[in-house]
Design a protein around this motif. Structure first.
Motif, mmCIF file in Angstrom:
data_model
loop_
_atom_site.group_PDB
_atom_site.id
_atom_site.type_symbol
_atom_site.label_atom_id
_atom_site.label_comp_id
_atom_site.label_asym_id
_atom_site.label_seq_id
_atom_site.Cartn_x
_atom_site.Cartn_y
_atom_site.Cartn_z
ATOM 1 N N MET A 1 0.851 -1.191 0.000
ATOM 2 C CA MET A 1 0.000 0.000 0.000
ATOM 3 C C MET A 1 0.881 1.233 0.000
ATOM 4 S SD MET A 1 -3.417 0.668 0.498
ATOM 5 C CE MET A 1 -4.467 1.976 1.019
ATOM 6 N N SER A 2 0.645 2.207 -0.818
ATOM 7 C CA SER A 2 1.439 3.421 -0.818
ATOM 8 C C SER A 2 1.192 4.194 0.448
ATOM 9 C CB SER A 2 1.099 4.269 -2.052
ATOM 10 O OG SER A 2 -0.241 4.609 -2.021
ATOM 11 N N GLU A 3 2.218 4.897 0.906
ATOM 12 C CA GLU A 3 2.104 5.610 2.165
ATOM 13 C C GLU A 3 1.124 6.767 2.062
ATOM 14 O OE1 GLU A 3 5.954 6.782 3.341
ATOM 15 O OE2 GLU A 3 6.719 4.740 3.554
ATOM 16 N N GLU A 4 1.049 7.389 0.930
ATOM 17 C CA GLU A 4 0.186 8.562 0.785
ATOM 18 C C GLU A 4 -0.521 8.500 -0.562
ATOM 19 O OE1 GLU A 4 0.471 13.446 0.730
ATOM 20 O OE2 GLU A 4 2.243 12.221 1.104
ATOM 21 N N LYS A 5 -1.835 8.672 -0.538
ATOM 22 C CA LYS A 5 -2.598 8.642 -1.778
ATOM 23 C C LYS A 5 -2.434 9.974 -2.511
ATOM 24 C CE LYS A 5 -4.171 4.549 -1.073
ATOM 25 N NZ LYS A 5 -5.495 4.242 -0.635
ATOM 26 N N ALA A 6 -2.081 9.908 -3.787
ATOM 27 C CA ALA A 6 -1.896 11.145 -4.555
ATOM 28 C C ALA A 6 -3.224 11.756 -4.954
ATOM 29 C CB ALA A 6 -1.053 10.871 -5.798
ATOM 30 N N ARG A 7 -4.254 10.944 -5.080
ATOM 31 C CA ARG A 7 -5.560 11.457 -5.488
ATOM 32 C C ARG A 7 -6.643 10.479 -5.056
ATOM 33 N NH1 ARG A 7 -6.075 12.179 -11.541
ATOM 34 N NH2 ARG A 7 -3.998 13.101 -11.381
ATOM 35 N N GLU A 8 -7.890 10.954 -5.129
ATOM 36 C CA GLU A 8 -9.030 10.114 -4.778
ATOM 37 C C GLU A 8 -9.479 9.315 -5.996
ATOM 38 O OE1 GLU A 8 -10.414 9.728 -1.803
ATOM 39 O OE2 GLU A 8 -8.943 11.093 -0.915
ATOM 40 N N PRO A 9 -10.136 8.165 -5.785
ATOM 41 C CA PRO A 9 -10.673 7.407 -6.934
ATOM 42 C C PRO A 9 -11.701 8.240 -7.705
ATOM 43 C CG PRO A 9 -10.712 6.089 -4.924
ATOM 44 C CD PRO A 9 -10.365 7.485 -4.508
ATOM 45 N N LEU A 10 -11.804 7.980 -8.988
ATOM 46 C CA LEU A 10 -12.716 8.735 -9.851
ATOM 47 C C LEU A 10 -14.113 8.116 -9.789
ATOM 48 C CD1 LEU A 10 -13.063 11.021 -11.927
ATOM 49 C CD2 LEU A 10 -12.499 9.365 -13.706
ATOM 50 N N TYR A 11 -14.879 8.503 -8.768
ATOM 51 C CA TYR A 11 -16.270 8.060 -8.676
ATOM 52 C C TYR A 11 -17.178 9.137 -9.268
ATOM 53 C CZ TYR A 11 -14.931 4.238 -5.537
ATOM 54 O OH TYR A 11 -14.380 3.105 -5.015
ATOM 55 N N SER A 167 -12.880 -0.960 -6.921
ATOM 56 C CA SER A 167 -14.223 -1.389 -6.520
ATOM 57 C C SER A 167 -14.355 -2.910 -6.549
ATOM 58 C CB SER A 167 -15.276 -0.760 -7.445
ATOM 59 O OG SER A 167 -15.224 0.649 -7.385
ATOM 60 N N GLN A 168 -13.704 -3.574 -7.514
ATOM 61 C CA GLN A 168 -13.830 -5.018 -7.683
ATOM 62 C C GLN A 168 -12.751 -5.783 -6.924
ATOM 63 O OE1 GLN A 168 -16.366 -6.246 -9.095
ATOM 64 N NE2 GLN A 168 -15.916 -8.338 -9.749
ATOM 65 N N GLY A 169 -11.715 -5.073 -6.434
ATOM 66 C CA GLY A 169 -10.597 -5.766 -5.813
ATOM 67 C C GLY A 169 -9.781 -6.536 -6.822
ATOM 68 N N ALA A 170 -9.751 -6.032 -8.067
ATOM 69 C CA ALA A 170 -9.055 -6.726 -9.151
ATOM 70 C C ALA A 170 -7.687 -6.107 -9.374
ATOM 71 C CB ALA A 170 -9.886 -6.648 -10.430
ATOM 72 N N LYS A 171 -6.871 -6.805 -10.145
ATOM 73 C CA LYS A 171 -5.574 -6.277 -10.538
ATOM 74 C C LYS A 171 -5.742 -5.387 -11.762
ATOM 75 C CE LYS A 171 -2.758 -10.139 -8.827
ATOM 76 N NZ LYS A 171 -1.987 -9.300 -7.871
ATOM 77 N N ILE A 172 -4.709 -4.569 -12.021
ATOM 78 C CA ILE A 172 -4.728 -3.701 -13.192
ATOM 79 C C ILE A 172 -3.449 -3.903 -13.970
ATOM 80 C CG2 ILE A 172 -3.746 -1.731 -11.925
ATOM 81 C CD1 ILE A 172 -5.464 0.078 -13.756
ATOM 82 N N SER A 173 -3.608 -3.990 -15.280
ATOM 83 C CA SER A 173 -2.471 -4.163 -16.174
ATOM 84 C C SER A 173 -2.409 -2.976 -17.122
ATOM 85 C CB SER A 173 -2.610 -5.461 -16.974
ATOM 86 O OG SER A 173 -1.586 -5.571 -17.944
ATOM 87 N N ASP A 201 0.255 -4.377 -4.700
ATOM 88 C CA ASP A 201 0.171 -5.695 -5.334
ATOM 89 C C ASP A 201 -0.943 -5.787 -6.365
ATOM 90 O OD1 ASP A 201 -1.916 -5.509 -3.621
ATOM 91 O OD2 ASP A 201 -1.575 -7.431 -2.595
ATOM 92 N N GLN A 202 -1.761 -4.721 -6.485
ATOM 93 C CA GLN A 202 -2.827 -4.741 -7.495
ATOM 94 C C GLN A 202 -2.311 -4.344 -8.871
ATOM 95 O OE1 GLN A 202 -5.950 -2.502 -4.889
ATOM 96 N NE2 GLN A 202 -7.111 -3.660 -6.396
ATOM 97 N N HIS A 203 -1.185 -3.675 -8.923
ATOM 98 C CA HIS A 203 -0.645 -3.222 -10.207
ATOM 99 C C HIS A 203 0.402 -4.200 -10.689
ATOM 100 C CE1 HIS A 203 1.738 -0.094 -12.723
ATOM 101 N NE2 HIS A 203 0.841 -0.742 -13.463
ATOM 102 N N GLU A 204 0.146 -4.807 -11.827
ATOM 103 C CA GLU A 204 1.109 -5.729 -12.402
ATOM 104 C C GLU A 204 2.316 -4.957 -12.939
ATOM 105 O OE1 GLU A 204 -0.877 -8.043 -15.318
ATOM 106 O OE2 GLU A 204 -1.956 -9.270 -13.853
#
Length: 688
Positions: A1-11, A167-173, A201-204
């Motif tokens: 997990m990154s120590e600090e979030k650079a931005r909020e998710p785009l909802y 939202s899905q708890g999926a990985k991103i490529s 660990d979500q980012h391949e």
């Protein structure tokens, strides 16, 4: 997990999902639930109904409502519109949507995807971000794949992809298409800031797609448990946009669901995004189908017909009679009948889209209608002549910038009503006729009355109205997305037409400005004269500058007082000092004789009582001094006897006592002289 979030998710807070078929409604709503703001977001499942469908809309609602109820943040709404496309766009505007999700199918032939006319037209005119969802047999996914290239379309789909993965708890490529991607420190930093909302660990790891056909490589790299996210330009031609190798191949051949995302709204927290969201709710962009319908309608309306000619004659007759009778109601009736809206709107449409054959034909029809109405008004003016112009005629003989503003707004209303089929066309007819038919008939009546200045003023008003209406209609059509063609001959002719319109705008603007200056000068002279004639009521003023520089003023007023030649000379001198030039002033005084009020009747009765033994009060004139509330009474006493000053003073005191106000009484005595009766003739002595 990154120590600090650079931005909020785009909802997204408000998402529109058009639903019509149960088989994909659940898939689209499930996708929307992954993108909607979990705290205060809303999903609007929209089904569009038309008047022709009838009970089919109710049956569709009964099928779709149980599906929508499965999603907590979803609400079912029904939009009644002339077409499915228009209903979807109106729902997006009315609900203030930030995202519009459209679904498309892949046909039985695995490599064919039909976007459909509804999707294509909605994409062209959508007032918000749009997501095209190419569904598949299964919609659950374990990985989100978003290819990165060197275009500006990379960032928006990457933000959507991170939101889906979160939202899905999926990985991103994020495979890099090496042929179309050049890495820079700023670009990499920006990509990492978007991905920072995810766990590490979500980012391949970084992967590069090489070769001459990266689309084929990506198709082989994705599985049925993936979901592809691509970007596209919302305002571009879809066929050209998806004709590119990567987008085209992935859309048609990928074994997993595909999302095509286009972003036109900036982030809601920025000032630009705030302004965009407000303006988009008032953006009535037309779809390609609606533009085609507007052009087809313009081709028909540009032509003259027997109905057009008859309505022109009847509306011209009504307008002429209304002007002659000085009746606003009759003039309004003529406005309702006048058909000039049709060819004038067609002229503007032809100019907006560059089909100048429509513009030329419509211009000829407008000219024909003008000449026909002019002849009708001249004939009416000759057969039923007037002595002087009415106020309704005079009001159209001196145009001002306010009249130009009326024409401007009339054109805006007319263009909007022509383009929006839900608005009654009669509304546009009223708006145009209000600014056109009465001036035409005023021109004819001015000619029939031999008043060239009136005809010229009405002509200026008519030309001003035509010019401002065409210009304002083109502003609306441009706002709605109509554009001229790119052919060189078309562009050249468009330039010629706009040069003519611009020239007319300048000429009419200058002429109206000069008339406004003259009107201002008239008002200044009028104010000076009326200030020194407090009892007078203004009727009219005519000013003319003589060859020797003298200002000739003909001033007409209504007044209960006499205006003597000496008083006119004094006013003339006062006016010369004010305007700093020689003035020749003539005053026409329409004498006003008013009935006595109760107060004057009471004074007259009191005076009659005072002089009852002497004579009769024949005339009485009452004025009031506002400074000390003193009543000044001038009376004429008709009598055969003489009266003294003491008699007048006593009468004055009696009036002051009776009315409890100071009085100044002046009595003009008219002495009545009568001949003495003749003496009888003495009888003669010899008379028998």
């Amino acid at each position: 997990m990154s120590e600090e979030k650079a931005r909020e998710p785009l909802y997204f807070r408000r998402i529109i999902v058009p639903v019509s078929k149960p088989d994909i409604a659940a898939q689209m709503l499930e996708l929307a639930s992954l993108l909607v703001d979990p705290e205060d977001g809303q999903i609007f499942a929209v089904t569009v109904g038309t008047a022709e469908e009838g009970e089919a809309v109710s049956e569709r609602l009964e099928t779709l409502e149980p599906i929508v109820e499965q999603f907590e943040q979803a609400t079912m709404i029904t939009q009644i519109a002339s077409s499915a496309t228009r209903g979807i766009l109106e729902a997006a505007r009315e609900q203030g949507a930030e995202m519009l999700i459209m679904g498309v199918h892949r046909s039985n032939r695995r490599e064919e995807v039909q976007l459909g006319s509804i999707v294509e037209n909605v994409v062209q005119a959508a007032p918000c971000n749009i997501l095209i969802f190419r569904t598949d047999e299964r919609t659950d996914f374990n990985r989100v794949v978003v290819p990165l290239d060197d275009t500006i379309l990379t960032q928006p789909p990457l933000e959507i992809a991170t939101t889906l993965a979160l939202s899905q708890g999926a990985k991103i490529s994020t495979p890099y298409i090496q042929r179309d991607y050049s890495s820079t420190r700023e670009k990499e930093k920006h990509i990492q800031s978007i991905l920072s909302v995810l766990d590490e660990d979500q980012h391949e790891g970084r992967e590069f797609i090489t070769g001459r056909t990266p689309g084929d490589s990506l198709v082989n790299a994705v599985t049925e448990r993936d979901i592809l996210v691509l970007g596209f330009s919302q305002r571009a031609d879809l066929e050209l946009e998806f004709g590119r190798d990567v987008s085209d191949v992935l859309l048609r051949r990928a074994r997993c669901p595909v999302l095509l995302y286009s972003q036109i709204l900036e982030e809601r927290d920025t000032m630009t995004g705030f302004v965009q969201r407000i303006l988009q709710r008032f953006n009535p962009a037309l779809t390609q189908v609606e533009r085609n319908e507007l052009v087809w309608s313009a081709r028909k309306q540009a032509l003259s017909s027997i109905d057009f000619n008859w309505l022109i004659m009847m509306s011209a007759g009504l307008a002429t009679l209304g002007l002659m009778l000085n009746s606003v109601a009759v003039i309004i009736g003529a406005m309702l009948v006048a058909p000039l809206m049709s060819p004038l709107g067609a002229l503007a449409v032809g100019l907006a889209v560059g089909e100048l054959s429509i513009t030329r034909r419509a211009a000829i029809t407008v000219l024909q209608g003008f000449l026909l109405a002019l002849v009708i008004s001249i004939l009416f003016g000759i057969l039923a002549p007037l002595q002087t112009p009415t106020s309704e005629m005079l009001s159209r003989g001196s145009p001002s910038f306010l009249d130009a503003a009326v024409a401007l707004v009339s054109g805006l209303v007319a263009a909007f009503a022509l383009a929006r089929k839900e608005i009654p066309v009669a509304l546009a007819g009223v708006a145009i006729a209000a600014a056109l038919m009465p001036p035409i008939c005023t021109i004819g009546l001015g000619i029939a009355l031999g008043r060239p200045e009136l005809a010229m003023g009405a002509t200026l008003l008519f030309v001003t109205n035509i010019t401002f209406i065409v210009a304002s209609e083109n502003i609306i059509f441009l706002w709605m997305g109509l554009r001229p063609g790119r052919r060189q001959d078309t562009q050249r002719e468009v330039v010629v037409w706009w040069s003519l319109i611009t020239t007319l705008l300048i000429v009419t603007g200058v002429a109206i400005f000069r008339l406004g200056q003259e009107a201002t000068a008239n008002i200044e002279v009028e104010d000076v004269l009326l200030a020194q004639l407090p009892a007078a009521e203004f009727v009219s003023i005519e000013e003319r500058l003589r060859e020797d520089g003298t200002l000739s003023v003909l001033f007409t007023v209504r007044s209960p007082d006499d205006i003597t030649p000496q008083r006119v000379t004094e006013l003339e001198e006062s006016l010369e000092a004010e305007v700093d030039r020689e003035v020749a002033l003539d005053i026409v005084n329409i004498r006003v004789v008013e009935a006595r009020n109760q107060f004057e009747d009471d004074i007259l009765a009191e005076l009659q009582a005072q002089f009852a033994d002497v004579g009769d009060i024949d005339e009485l004139d009452i004025t009031t001094n506002e400074e000390d509330d003193r009543v000044v009474a001038d009376a004429v006493l008709r009598t055969a006897e003489s009266i003294t000053l003491e008699d007048v003073v006593e009468a004055e005191e009696a009036l002051a006592l009776a009315f409890e106000r100071p009085f100044t009484l002046t009595i003009l005595v008219e002495t009545v002289l009568s001949m003495p009766p003749p003496e009888p003739t003495p009888a003669l002595e010899n008379e028998p």
